[in-house]
Design an enzyme around this catalytic site. Sequence first.
Site, PDB file in Angstrom:
ATOM      1  N   GLU A 205      44.115  37.410  38.874  1.00  0.00           N
ATOM      2  CA  GLU A 205      43.953  38.767  38.368  1.00  0.00           C
ATOM      3  C   GLU A 205      43.766  39.795  39.474  1.00  0.00           C
ATOM      4  OE1 GLU A 205      40.960  38.663  35.350  1.00  0.00           O
ATOM      5  OE2 GLU A 205      42.155  37.375  34.056  1.00  0.00           O
ATOM      6  N   ASP A 242      32.273  37.742  33.650  1.00  0.00           N
ATOM      7  CA  ASP A 242      32.922  36.881  32.658  1.00  0.00           C
ATOM      8  C   ASP A 242      32.624  35.459  33.093  1.00  0.00           C
ATOM      9  OD1 ASP A 242      34.434  35.380  30.956  1.00  0.00           O
ATOM     10  OD2 ASP A 242      36.375  36.169  31.587  1.00  0.00           O
ATOM     11  N   LYS A 337      42.228  40.774  22.719  1.00  0.00           N
ATOM     12  CA  LYS A 337      43.455  40.344  23.387  1.00  0.00           C
ATOM     13  C   LYS A 337      44.544  40.196  22.331  1.00  0.00           C
ATOM     14  CE  LYS A 337      41.124  37.722  27.056  1.00  0.00           C
ATOM     15  NZ  LYS A 337      40.790  36.367  27.558  1.00  0.00           N
TER      16      LYS A 337
END
EC number: 4.2.1.11
Length: 427
Positions: A205, A242, A337
């Site tokens: 990411e 996270d 999502k």
Amino acid sequence: MTAIIDIAAREILDSRGNPTVEVDVTLEDGSHGRAAVPSGASTGAHEAVELRDGDKSRYGGKGVLKAIENVNRDIFEALSGLEAEDQGRIDEIMISLDGTPNKSKLGANAILGVSLAVAKAAADASALPLYRYVGGVQAHVLPVPMMNIINGGVHADNPIDFQEFMILPVGAPSIAEAVRWGSEVFQLLKSSLKKAGHNTNVGDEGGFAPNLPSAEAALDFCVQAIEAAGFKPGVDIFLGLDCAATEFFKDGAYVYSGEGVTRSPEEQANYLAKLSASYPIASIEDGMSEDDWAGWKAVTELIGSKIQLVGDDLFVTNVTRLEEGIKKGIANSILVKVNQIGSLTETLAAVDMAQRAGYTAVMSHRSGETEDSTIADLAVATNCGQIKTGSLARSDRTAKYNQLIRIEEELGSQARYAGLKALKALA
């Protein structure tokens, strides 16, 4: 005028070099919409199914030709001639055509690609940007970005068990300035990691993936970078985690293989409380495993009134699981999502349910992304106030930030940056 006359799917590559589905939808008046479907690495067991071919001779079995055939044949036949503006009906037809509870027949990647491309085509026909078409005249809130600057877990090849360490520039006056703040912190973090002898390779990411011994070490580097950039931790910029705890939950315990520590659910909840007391943490995602409801209840009671507790694998953008969580008083936020549930209509329903219950909603990317920036528009369309779309590197991540900057410019004086108010537990 908005009747669907053509739907065409193709196999393209995502940011990890794996195949994914891209769909074009063409309408009778010549309007067009295109959408590419993302893919996750740490996926929840309760997510909609991403249909893969399983043919080891192509892409190691990860090909999506079956999903593409389903779009070009079955889905096109079912939707041909329908009005693209009737999004709810179109999504309902695809869900019924699939006929499974998790979209495993046609594939969530097939259904979602069509669903998003239809919305884009309808927006094009209406001569409206997607955020305005979906959200109407009230769509004007620019989200606080949750910027992933250090990667761990399955997103990186390092000992850190937590998956993401993020910065949230809540004190910025605009999304453009929030992006600048994040970029400056990101570049200074790179310098400090280099000086300390760590590599500055990036993970899936776009965040750095240094060989750090613990979550605390990663958080220390984040705080130092914020201060070095001239910002105040816990005032201008907060931290977010996270944990992706499902990934290291084994036999009823949380096994930190990188640190060599095992924690019971109670110890895990206390550990998260300790971290949130020691660092300016505003948000913790998936701090407990997806089916550890007792653990989730414990951590919510412990720190849920102080910080945002986001359910990703816990809720998987599914209104049934979200409703159960709301009834049980578990978490206080949902990660949204689009590919977890597999259609635009169901995604918007999840956001609506969360907001009505007083939960926050965070629009999110996946670790396997494309240059498609749809989620930036959806974040503004829903006024959800937060977006999670990776680091300040890799064009698959920056595409979303750049789109938000464009939207803010287009909205002009109507634009409002969500700021600290987006995190209800802190505001």
